[in-house]
Structure formats: C-alpha cells, structure tokens
Design a protein around this motif. Structure first.
Motif, short mmCIF file in Angstrom:
data_model
loop_
_atom_site.label_atom_id
_atom_site.label_comp_id
_atom_site.label_asym_id
_atom_site.label_seq_id
_atom_site.Cartn_x
_atom_site.Cartn_y
_atom_site.Cartn_z
N GLN A 48 0.76 -1.22 -0.10
CA GLN A 48 0.02 -0.21 -0.02
C GLN A 48 0.93 1.31 -0.01
O GLN A 48 0.57 2.25 -0.55
N ASN A 118 4.72 -11.89 8.34
CA ASN A 118 3.87 -11.61 9.57
C ASN A 118 4.23 -12.21 10.49
O ASN A 118 4.44 -11.89 11.80
N VAL A 147 -0.10 -8.72 10.49
CA VAL A 147 0.76 -8.77 11.69
C VAL A 147 0.33 -8.85 12.97
O VAL A 147 0.34 -9.88 13.87
N SER A 167 -10.94 -2.00 14.64
CA SER A 167 -12.53 -1.57 14.32
C SER A 167 -13.62 -2.30 14.60
O SER A 167 -13.28 -3.41 14.69
N GLY A 229 5.85 0.93 12.56
CA GLY A 229 5.40 1.38 11.50
C GLY A 229 4.49 2.83 11.70
O GLY A 229 4.74 3.35 12.78
N SER A 230 4.25 3.42 10.73
CA SER A 230 3.73 4.67 10.59
C SER A 230 2.42 4.72 9.79
O SER A 230 2.09 5.34 8.74
N ALA A 231 1.30 3.81 10.19
CA ALA A 231 0.37 3.58 9.16
C ALA A 231 -0.73 4.78 9.00
O ALA A 231 -0.97 5.31 7.97
N TYR A 266 11.34 -1.32 15.68
CA TYR A 266 11.52 -2.67 15.03
C TYR A 266 11.94 -2.71 13.80
O TYR A 266 10.84 -1.99 12.85
N ARG A 316 -9.83 -1.79 4.03
CA ARG A 316 -9.56 -2.11 5.54
C ARG A 316 -10.96 -2.71 6.30
O ARG A 316 -11.19 -2.40 7.35
N1 LIG Z 1 9.03 -2.30 10.95
C1 LIG Z 1 8.97 -3.75 10.17
O1 LIG Z 1 9.84 -4.39 10.09
C2 LIG Z 1 7.59 -4.02 9.77
C3 LIG Z 1 7.22 -5.52 9.36
C4 LIG Z 1 6.21 -5.92 8.78
C5 LIG Z 1 5.14 -5.05 8.96
N2 LIG Z 1 5.28 -3.88 9.33
C6 LIG Z 1 4.24 -2.89 9.63
O2 LIG Z 1 3.12 -3.51 10.14
C7 LIG Z 1 1.80 -2.88 9.88
C8 LIG Z 1 0.67 -3.94 9.67
O3 LIG Z 1 1.20 -4.49 8.45
P1 LIG Z 1 0.32 -5.83 7.75
O4 LIG Z 1 0.88 -6.13 6.69
O5 LIG Z 1 0.01 -6.55 9.08
O6 LIG Z 1 -1.01 -4.84 7.24
P2 LIG Z 1 -2.58 -5.24 7.09
O7 LIG Z 1 -2.83 -6.74 7.17
O8 LIG Z 1 -2.85 -4.39 5.93
O9 LIG Z 1 -3.09 -4.77 8.67
C9 LIG Z 1 -3.28 -3.35 8.43
C10 LIG Z 1 -3.45 -3.02 10.36
O10 LIG Z 1 -3.21 -1.62 10.56
C11 LIG Z 1 -4.63 -0.99 10.80
N3 LIG Z 1 -4.68 0.35 9.89
C12 LIG Z 1 -4.68 0.38 8.64
N4 LIG Z 1 -4.66 1.71 8.36
C13 LIG Z 1 -4.40 2.23 9.49
C14 LIG Z 1 -4.35 3.71 9.74
N5 LIG Z 1 -4.24 4.71 8.80
N6 LIG Z 1 -4.14 3.97 11.07
C15 LIG Z 1 -4.27 3.19 11.87
N7 LIG Z 1 -4.39 1.79 11.77
C16 LIG Z 1 -4.53 1.39 10.48
C17 LIG Z 1 -5.64 -1.89 10.05
O11 LIG Z 1 -6.94 -1.70 10.83
P3 LIG Z 1 -8.47 -1.76 10.31
O12 LIG Z 1 -8.65 -3.17 9.42
O13 LIG Z 1 -9.37 -1.99 11.53
O14 LIG Z 1 -8.62 -0.54 9.48
C18 LIG Z 1 -5.25 -3.38 10.22
O15 LIG Z 1 -5.39 -3.74 11.62
C19 LIG Z 1 2.32 -1.91 8.72
O16 LIG Z 1 2.16 -0.51 9.31
C20 LIG Z 1 3.51 -2.33 8.25
O17 LIG Z 1 4.25 -1.32 7.73
C21 LIG Z 1 6.42 -3.29 9.95
#
Ligand SMILES: NC(=O)c1ccc[n+]([C@@H]2O[C@H](COP(=O)([O-])OP(=O)(O)OC[C@H]3O[C@@H](n4cnc5c(N)ncnc54)[C@H](OP(=O)(O)O)[C@@H]3O)[C@@H](O)[C@H]2O)c1
Length: 326
Positions: A48, A118, A147, A167, A229-231, A266, A316
């Motif tokens: 995304q 994840n 995750v 949500s 992260g910084s969603a 992380y 979402r």
């Molecule tokens: N630092 C690292 O190494 C690392 C590694 C892997 C993932 N990540 C981070 O982990 C996060 C989750 O990744 P994923 O692949 O599991 O994503 P995903 O399956 O798309 O899930 C996203 C999650 O974030 C919530 N979300 C989406 N947009 C948001 C926003 N603007 N504000 C607050 N919450 C929001 C969603 O909640 P709803 O469905 O209720 O909207 C959902 O629970 C991401 O931010 C990603 O960058 C980081």
C-alpha cells in the motif's frame, strides 16, 4: 511444464488497478540459487505504501512487488518459505538457497504464507524486542491485521493477556481469540487504563504519529514499547523516511530517560533481526504445524487479480492475510 513466468508489475505511482500483468521467460538461477514455483504470496501493508512511492527503501519503478512467498523448489520438490521484500508476486522466483526455510510436512501453503513476513515480525517483536512473558498484559494495535493477528495468536498461546485495538466490525473475531477489544477511534489511553490501571507490559504500535506517544505513556514500570510502522502517515507527502525518523528519534530520547522502560523501533531488516530470520520463521512454522497457532486467511485471489486483492486490503474491511495464488 510451462516455459513462461507470470509476474505482477508496479509501473509507478498508480491506483491498485494500475498494476500490470507481465509474461516473460522463466528466470534462470545462478550459483547458490534455485528456482521456486510459487504456491502462495501475500499482500502486505508495504505494498500500500509502495504504490504511493512511500515505502522507505523501495526499488525504483517499475518493479515486481511481493514481500514473501511459499513455494516448491523445482529441482528437489522441497516446499519452502522465504522473505523477499519485493519480487514475490510472480509464478516463479529465483532465490538464494540460504534464504529458504522448510515448510513442515502437512502445513498448507496458503496457511504457511500467513506467517512468513507476519510471523517473523510478530515473533521477533514479541520475543526479541519486548521479551514478553506468560501472565503479562500487552496492547496490540490493529489486532485484526496481518501482523496483529499473528502477534495476538502467538501471545495468547504463551499465556499472555492481550488488549487489542481494531474497528468494531472485527471485535467479535478478536474476542474469540481471547482478546479484549477496544475501538481504535475511542479514547484508547483511557480505555486501556480502565483495563490495566498500572499500565501494560508492552505496546506494539504500527500507527505512529501521535499514537506512539500515547503508547509510551501506557507502559508500566519495566514495560517495553515496540514501534514498527507509521500507518497513520500513509497519505502524507514530503520525505518518505521522515515519519519513521521521528519515531526513531523519540525512542532514542525515551531510552535515555531514567524511567525503567524501553523503546525499540523494530525493523525486520536491521542486522540483528535479519540474522535470526530463518531461525524465527522455523519457530513460527513449527507452531503452526503443531496447532499451537492457527492461520487467519482473509481471502485468496488468483495472482493475476492482484489489483483486486490490493484494493480489498486498502478498504480495511478484512481480518488476517490476503493471499495471492499463482
Ligand atoms: N517494521 C517492520 O519491520 C515491519 C514489518 C512488517 C510489517 N510492518 C508494519 O506493520 C503494519 C501492519 O502490516 P500488515 O501487513 O499486517 O497490514 P494489514 O494486514 O494491511 O493490516 C493493517 C492493520 O493496520 C490497521 N490500519 C490500517 N490503516 C491504518 C491507519 N491509517 N491508522 C491506524 N491503523 C491502520 C488496520 O486496521 P483496520 O482493518 O481496522 O482498519 C489493520 O489492523 C504496517 O504498518 C507495516 O508497515 C512493519
């Protein structure tokens, strides 16, 4: 066997529908490499960001996205999982043999796919960054996400209490996992304090911005913040590394304070975490194989419908991992 490789290309900053399906000759492995016939790959939050040109170290356009995969090594028939960061949205991928982890016998490839990026992320944050223990209470933001759902399952399997934001449409599902849900649009700090007046032992925050400050303040003495992260800044313009740099700066400052709490940003690609990818992926896959944790598959799409899969992720409305099947 077809001599064709099908791949999904991200040509530039586009809407999900701008993804292109490309056909080319099968890629040829070099020394120490093998060709994997992909059985499952997944949609991560990273894509995304990448389609907006907002992922902090994405390659120049055009490129093939795809953060991870499960597939079969063509020469040996070995079923493996691998973290790729990009390139996995394809029918065939050439990979270094050293980066492959065996998928245990009997584990379905689609289910295995839900715990590659994840699972590594969740495992390392829980056990290596926060070092969470049985009986503790943690706050998992986005407990329904890819995750978040694996993190929740791993924590519950260890006897850790989980408060999770999501949500309302996902509350019933996460309650079934034993999570106490909070609507992330509510006054989250107040709600968490009602449940854990002394604060929590760890917070896992992928939201960034203002949330990470609240998360830090919710820790009890000895607690650990894991920001990852910084969603919340996905749609921002300006330097793409800035939101994360701000969080990193905060963690450095907080760690310098004499307060008995720790803060980590992380990053799965940081040297110390990268060195443990294979070991930790093995540990999570073993827990999936033994039934300690289940997989949360949100939906499965044919690879060629990656655009629809990414569109769904951005709506979402789903819980768990959206999987692509070549
Ligand atoms: N630092 C690292 O190494 C690392 C590694 C892997 C993932 N990540 C981070 O982990 C996060 C989750 O990744 P994923 O692949 O599991 O994503 P995903 O399956 O798309 O899930 C996203 C999650 O974030 C919530 N979300 C989406 N947009 C948001 C926003 N603007 N504000 C607050 N919450 C929001 C969603 O909640 P709803 O469905 O209720 O909207 C959902 O629970 C991401 O931010 C990603 O960058 C980081």
């Amino acid at each position: 066997m077809s001599n064709e490789c099908v791949e999904v290309v991200l040509p530039g900053v586009v809407e999900p529908e701008g993804l292109q399906v490309n056909r080319k000759e099968l890629p040829v492995p070099g020394p120490g490499q093998v060709r994997v016939r992909v059985e499952a790959t997944g949609v991560s939050f990273a894509e995304q960001q990448m389609r907006r040109g907002r992922y902090y170290d994405q390659p120049p356009f055009p490129f093939v996205p795809g953060y991870d995969l499960v597939g079969v090594v063509e020469t040996t028939g070995r079923r493996v999982a691998a973290l790729t960061k990009v390139g996995a949205w394809a029918s065939h991928v050439v990979l270094d043999e050293a980066d492959l982890v065996d998928v245990p016998e009997g584990v379905d490839p689609i289910e295995a796919e839900t715990v590659v990026v994840n699972g590594i992320t969740a495992w390392q944050m829980l056990h290596r960054a926060a070092k969470a223990k049985q009986g503790q209470t943690i706050l998992v933001h986005g407990a329904n996400g890819g995750v978040g759902s694996v993190l929740t399952r791993l924590a519950k399997a260890e006897g850790i209490h989980v408060i999770g934001t999501a949500s309302p449409r996902h509350h019933e599902a996460i309650r079934k996992l034993g999570v106490t849900p909070i609507d992330y649009r509510d006054d989250v700090p107040r709600k968490v304090r009602e449940l854990a007046p002394e604060g929590v032992d760890a917070v896992f925050d992928h939201i960034g911005g203002r949330s990470v400050v609240d998360s830090w303040r919710l820790l009890r003495k000895g607690g650990a913040l894991v920001a990852y992260g910084s969603a919340a800044t996905k749609e921002d313009t300006g330097a793409k590394a800035l939101p994360v740099l701000k969080i990193v700066a905060r963690t450095l400052l907080w760690n310098a304070l004499p307060n008995g709490r720790t803060a980590t940003f992380y990053n799965i690609w940081a040297k110390k975490f990268k060195a443990k990818h294979n070991e930790d992926l093995k540990a999570v896959l073993a827990r999936l194989a033994s039934g300690h944790i289940d997989a949360t598959v949100a939906e499965v799409f044919p690879l060629e419908q990656a655009a629809a899969a990414l569109r769904l992720a951005e709506e979402r409305t789903t819980a768990g991992k959206i999987v692509l099947k070549p």
